[in-house]
Design an enzyme around this catalytic site. Sequence first.
Site, PDB file in Angstrom:
ATOM      1  N   ASP A  60       0.762  -1.133   0.205  1.00 21.99           N
ATOM      2  CA  ASP A  60      -0.216  -0.154  -0.027  1.00 21.99           C
ATOM      3  C   ASP A  60       0.997   1.220  -0.001  1.00 21.99           C
ATOM      4  O   ASP A  60       2.178   1.059   0.303  1.00 21.99           O
ATOM      5  CB  ASP A  60      -0.899   0.118   1.164  1.00 21.99           C
ATOM      6  CG  ASP A  60      -1.735   1.324   1.180  1.00 21.99           C
ATOM      7  OD1 ASP A  60      -2.283   1.492   0.182  1.00 21.99           O
ATOM      8  OD2 ASP A  60      -2.185   1.680   2.366  1.00 21.99           O
ATOM      9  N   LYS A 215     -15.924   5.778  -2.580  1.00 25.06           N
ATOM     10  CA  LYS A 215     -14.433   6.822  -2.522  1.00 25.06           C
ATOM     11  C   LYS A 215     -15.154   8.446  -2.080  1.00 25.06           C
ATOM     12  O   LYS A 215     -14.836   9.459  -2.540  1.00 25.06           O
ATOM     13  CB  LYS A 215     -13.748   7.051  -3.751  1.00 25.06           C
ATOM     14  CG  LYS A 215     -13.214   5.728  -3.952  1.00 25.06           C
ATOM     15  CD  LYS A 215     -12.144   5.774  -4.736  1.00 25.06           C
ATOM     16  CE  LYS A 215     -11.485   4.280  -5.021  1.00 25.06           C
ATOM     17  NZ  LYS A 215     -10.519   3.818  -3.957  1.00 25.06           N
ATOM     18  N   ASP A 472      -1.974  -1.082   5.916  1.00 18.92           N
ATOM     19  CA  ASP A 472      -2.164  -0.433   7.540  1.00 18.92           C
ATOM     20  C   ASP A 472      -3.693  -0.067   7.456  1.00 18.92           C
ATOM     21  O   ASP A 472      -3.884   0.045   8.779  1.00 18.92           O
ATOM     22  CB  ASP A 472      -1.544   0.926   7.738  1.00 18.92           C
ATOM     23  CG  ASP A 472      -1.831   2.077   6.756  1.00 18.92           C
ATOM     24  OD1 ASP A 472      -2.339   1.715   5.598  1.00 18.92           O
ATOM     25  OD2 ASP A 472      -1.620   3.151   6.902  1.00 18.92           O
ATOM     26  N   ASP A 476      -6.903  -2.725   3.255  1.00 19.55           N
ATOM     27  CA  ASP A 476      -5.646  -3.777   2.864  1.00 19.55           C
ATOM     28  C   ASP A 476      -5.915  -5.220   3.729  1.00 19.55           C
ATOM     29  O   ASP A 476      -5.384  -6.088   3.086  1.00 19.55           O
ATOM     30  CB  ASP A 476      -4.541  -3.172   3.455  1.00 19.55           C
ATOM     31  CG  ASP A 476      -4.233  -1.821   2.860  1.00 19.55           C
ATOM     32  OD1 ASP A 476      -4.465  -1.592   1.571  1.00 19.55           O
ATOM     33  OD2 ASP A 476      -3.787  -0.905   3.605  1.00 19.55           O
TER      34      ASP A 476
END
Length: 504
Positions: A60, A215, A472, A476
């Site tokens: 990431d 989003k 993190d 993920d």
Amino acid sequence: YIENLVFMIGIIVANVPEGLLATVTVCLTLTAKRMHSKKVLVKNLESVETLGSTSCICSDKTGTLTMNVMTVAQVVYGDANAFVTEDAPSSFTAGKKTYDTTNVCFQKLLRCAALCNVATFTEGSKWQYKDGDGETKELDEFGNPIPVPFKGVLTQGDGSTIETYNWKPVGNASECAMIKLVQSESRTPHDEYDVDSIRSSYPVKYTIPFNSKNKYQVHVHEDSSSGRHVVLMKGAPERILDRCTHAIIGGKIVELDDTEKINIISQQEALSANGLRCLGFAERELDLDVYNNEYKYAIETDDFYSCNFPIGDAPSDAIDCHGKSQNPLSTGGLVFLGMFALIDPPRPAVPGAVKRCQTAGIKVIMVTGDHPTTAKAIAFKCGILCSKTRGDMIKDNTKFGRTFLSADYENPDDAQAIVVAGSELSPDMKESDWDFILNHRQIVFARTSPQQKLIIVENCQRHGHIVAVTGDGVNDSPAIKKADIGIAMGISGSEVSKQAADLV
């Protein structure tokens, strides 16, 4: 026969050292102990062995490759005739500030940034306390608590000065950066730019949290002075812009035409090319006769699968699996306010670590939810990309009119680097298409969803790689769990990612 069978069993047992299991366990434990001294927690001893076999790392970006310490570097808002980009005080702009605080659009942009936001300042950082005592506040001669100034000044190595912040924010790094910018314009306690004052003047009525699929994040607040409700939205600029039919230019709400949209998109591309992370903002004031304190806001109802208030949804005749249709109220267009461009520099140790991995034959792939241009810029800074991408070759060939027969034609099929947007990845992609992407030596996946991150890991494994995933965030976690070895960031990582990981 019995004697021969016993003799054979004895030979087999003798060929397997009885202490092998204990020896391997001790070796792995000693390795885990050495890793602990380097601030790595091993949750599963088998992962130590897998770590040494890793051939591909999917990482990431935000908080893993970068420091996750964000600052608003530039702002985009509607000026007299069009949307413009202005500087905010940061290391990126050498402490310069060029935005106009009297601009109506900028003021609404700050309001949206403060309200569509759940980050706060810790109360303990706002006041002076007696030495060695974190509870007893220092008092002035009149018996009043002594406040800590919000801002300080830091001199950089080149002699320039930038503002620093004494108050400590708590929350998402992006949202913390926003409230720091808003609060920095506060001149006196409880004035129009004080974050707490803004929030007390606009109590929240309804929220839609940010998620990696949509989003965007939505808040509905009430203006306590007029009783009118306002919808506030922030998120990926392209998602926000698509939901807007109007914008504020010259202090007035005007129709958002294609020319202005192109202008806004070009500015976003320019900011992203500098490695800045962009967030868009929009609002819509609601009709007081309909949307009042008696109105029950909902993300879906018994008959509709969409919101019962305007959020700029594209009209659709689709019916979901429960027989629900789209609520016409959700299609009301929003008013575009502008963008914040945030700087989040790579961790100092990352370029060297990436180089060592590549030297050892390990492929390092960036998998992020950020805009492709931002991801590409950061990937170059980290060393994940170090040559011209396939997309850049195609763009340059088109720009300069090159054909396959031109002497300076750059063949995209020869590119070693590729940037792939999540919109280019479909669930029914052929294995040959995945093989084409993964055969590139330098790869960046951008604007990806948690489901797409999982699919990327699966295809890397199908390609023969032993895959390690570092991340993190909650988004993920599926990929971390699926990987041969999942690695979570211990300080900034979410609890979900730590639970899914083999190493922390």
